[in-house]
Design an enzyme around this catalytic site. Structure first.
Site, PDB file in Angstrom:
ATOM      1  N   LYS A   1      18.369  70.644  10.291  1.00 47.35           N
ATOM      2  CA  LYS A   1      19.084  69.409   9.959  1.00 47.35           C
ATOM      3  C   LYS A   1      18.111  68.265   9.727  1.00 47.35           C
ATOM      4  O   LYS A   1      18.279  67.445   8.814  1.00 47.35           O
ATOM      5  CB  LYS A   1      20.066  69.054  11.083  1.00 47.35           C
ATOM      6  CG  LYS A   1      21.254  70.012  11.164  1.00 47.35           C
ATOM      7  CD  LYS A   1      22.108  69.811  12.417  1.00 47.35           C
ATOM      8  CE  LYS A   1      23.172  70.903  12.506  1.00 47.35           C
ATOM      9  NZ  LYS A   1      24.099  70.761  13.630  1.00 47.35           N
TER      10      LYS A   1
ATOM     11  N   GLN B   1      23.745  67.928  19.276  1.00 51.14           N
ATOM     12  CA  GLN B   1      23.914  69.364  19.049  1.00 51.14           C
ATOM     13  C   GLN B   1      24.727  69.987  20.185  1.00 51.14           C
ATOM     14  O   GLN B   1      24.424  69.782  21.365  1.00 51.14           O
ATOM     15  CB  GLN B   1      22.547  70.039  18.910  1.00 51.14           C
ATOM     16  CG  GLN B   1      22.618  71.509  18.524  1.00 51.14           C
ATOM     17  CD  GLN B   1      23.220  71.757  17.136  1.00 51.14           C
ATOM     18  OE1 GLN B   1      23.170  70.897  16.264  1.00 51.14           O
ATOM     19  NE2 GLN B   1      23.814  72.919  16.934  1.00 51.14           N
TER      20      GLN B   1
ATOM     21  N   ASP C   1      29.405  64.046  12.657  1.00 51.65           N
ATOM     22  CA  ASP C   1      29.961  65.377  12.888  1.00 51.65           C
ATOM     23  C   ASP C   1      31.478  65.370  12.706  1.00 51.65           C
ATOM     24  O   ASP C   1      32.094  66.428  12.639  1.00 51.65           O
ATOM     25  CB  ASP C   1      29.676  65.794  14.342  1.00 51.65           C
ATOM     26  CG  ASP C   1      28.647  66.906  14.427  1.00 51.65           C
ATOM     27  OD1 ASP C   1      28.490  67.634  13.438  1.00 51.65           O
ATOM     28  OD2 ASP C   1      28.021  67.026  15.488  1.00 51.65           O
TER      29      ASP C   1
HETATM   30  N1  GUN Z   1      27.026  73.517  17.148  1.00 54.22           N
HETATM   31  C1  GUN Z   1      27.524  74.435  16.282  1.00 54.22           C
HETATM   32  N2  GUN Z   1      28.050  73.831  15.216  1.00 54.22           N
HETATM   33  C2  GUN Z   1      27.862  72.505  15.374  1.00 54.22           C
HETATM   34  C3  GUN Z   1      28.189  71.366  14.582  1.00 54.22           C
HETATM   35  O1  GUN Z   1      28.762  71.442  13.497  1.00 54.22           O
HETATM   36  N3  GUN Z   1      27.813  70.178  15.119  1.00 54.22           N
HETATM   37  C4  GUN Z   1      27.219  70.074  16.317  1.00 54.22           C
HETATM   38  N4  GUN Z   1      26.909  68.864  16.756  1.00 54.22           N
HETATM   39  N5  GUN Z   1      26.901  71.097  17.072  1.00 54.22           N
HETATM   40  C5  GUN Z   1      27.233  72.313  16.597  1.00 54.22           C
END
Ligand code: GUN
Length: 281
Positions: A50, A94, A117
């Site tokens: 990311k 995350q 998100d």
């Molecule tokens: N863990 C797995 N998928 C995601 C996501 O789309 N966002 C976040 N913040 N954590 C995740």
């Protein structure tokens, strides 16, 4: 007939180019803060990706890496600081958070205008109401890849396997919104006749987190199959769909890796740009 491969890497590259072109015209640099707690290797790898994506499109990355032992109030104080930081347009924590940390409370602490998100209750509420807001990245990525390949959702029967708040539930809402106009069924671990449901689907989305759950016999010939599963095995990443059997009869299919995953990452950049524009206009 073998299925058309829906290439998430390709579509994600196109999305990233679009974002980079817009960012290059701005008179500020959008910022994305990533918060990574603990030492889960998968989470480290996702966040690395990311941050790299952000930098590639001209978004500044602010990274915070914390031990799994961090107390809840310290993590909340970090979020407060990022909320107050004018250079930060988006905040991504995350998930899952390790140990006893209360992830709901952390997500709720994020300023909804920086919730790239799309998981804050405020943004999920806007989604339920059909109002404009930051939408969760994986469902947005699925809509984008369907659109790219001209797979019509209006009037289509969509069956989603899995009801998580990250994917299944928001995706159901987004597909049934005006404009997408799909007829959506959400199935889950207590659905009685999963096979009976999935074989009805024009578009089948597997988001259960169960390796190989969906086999050829679950799929109507010619259907589009979207595999959201990311299961780590000794043979590498595999999805919720038994690709080798389903590819023979489906009309279209996303591979794992290289399908939905890159789209999720690309939509995070789209959301960060939207958040930046909304905050700074
Ligand atoms: N863990 C797995 N998928 C995601 C996501 O789309 N966002 C976040 N913040 N954590 C995740």
């Amino acid at each position: 007939m073998t299925a058309q491969i829906l290439d998430g890497k390709l579509v994600a590259s196109a999305v990233k180019e679009e974002v980079a072109a817009v960012v290059s015209q701005l008179d500020y640099v959008p910022g994305l803060a990533t918060v990574l707690v603990g030492d889960d290797p998968a989470s480290h790898s996702y966040v690395r990706g990311k941050r790299r994506d952000a930098e590639q499109v001209g978004i500044r990355s602010f990274h915070h890496e914390l031990p799994a032992t961090i107390p809840q109030d310290e993590l909340e104080a970090l979020i407060d600081g990022l909320n107050a930081n004018d250079e930060v347009d988006g905040i991504l924590v995350q998930l899952p958070l390790p140990g006893e940390l209360d992830s709901e409370a952390i997500v709720e602490r994020i300023d909804p205008s920086k919730d790239v998100d799309g998981l804050h209750p405020f943004n999920l509420g806007l989604l339920v109401l059909g109002k404009k807001g930051l939408r969760p990245c994986t469902p947005s990525g699925i809509l984008r890849i369907l659109d790219h390949y001209g797979i019509e959702t209006a009037g289509a029967r969509v069956v989603i396997v899995g009801r998580s708040f990250l994917v299944g539930r928001p995706l159901a809402l987004m597909l049934s919104e005006r404009g997408a106009d799909a007829t959506v069924t959400v199935t889950h671990s207590r659905t009685e006749d999963l096979h009976g449901e999935t074989t009805d689907a024009d578009i089948l989305v597997a988001a259960a987190g169960a390796r190989g759950l969906i086999t050829a016999e679950h799929v109507k010939p010619g259907a589009a199959v979207i595999d959201v599963g990311i299961n780590r095995t000794d043979d590498g990443l595999v999805g919720d769909v038994d690709f080798d059997s389903v590819v023979e009869s489906a009309g279209a299919i996303t591979p794992v890796p290289g399908g939905v995953g890159p789209m999720t990452r690309a939509m995070l950049l789209v959301n960060t740009l939207s958040a930046a524009k909304a905050r700074r206009s």
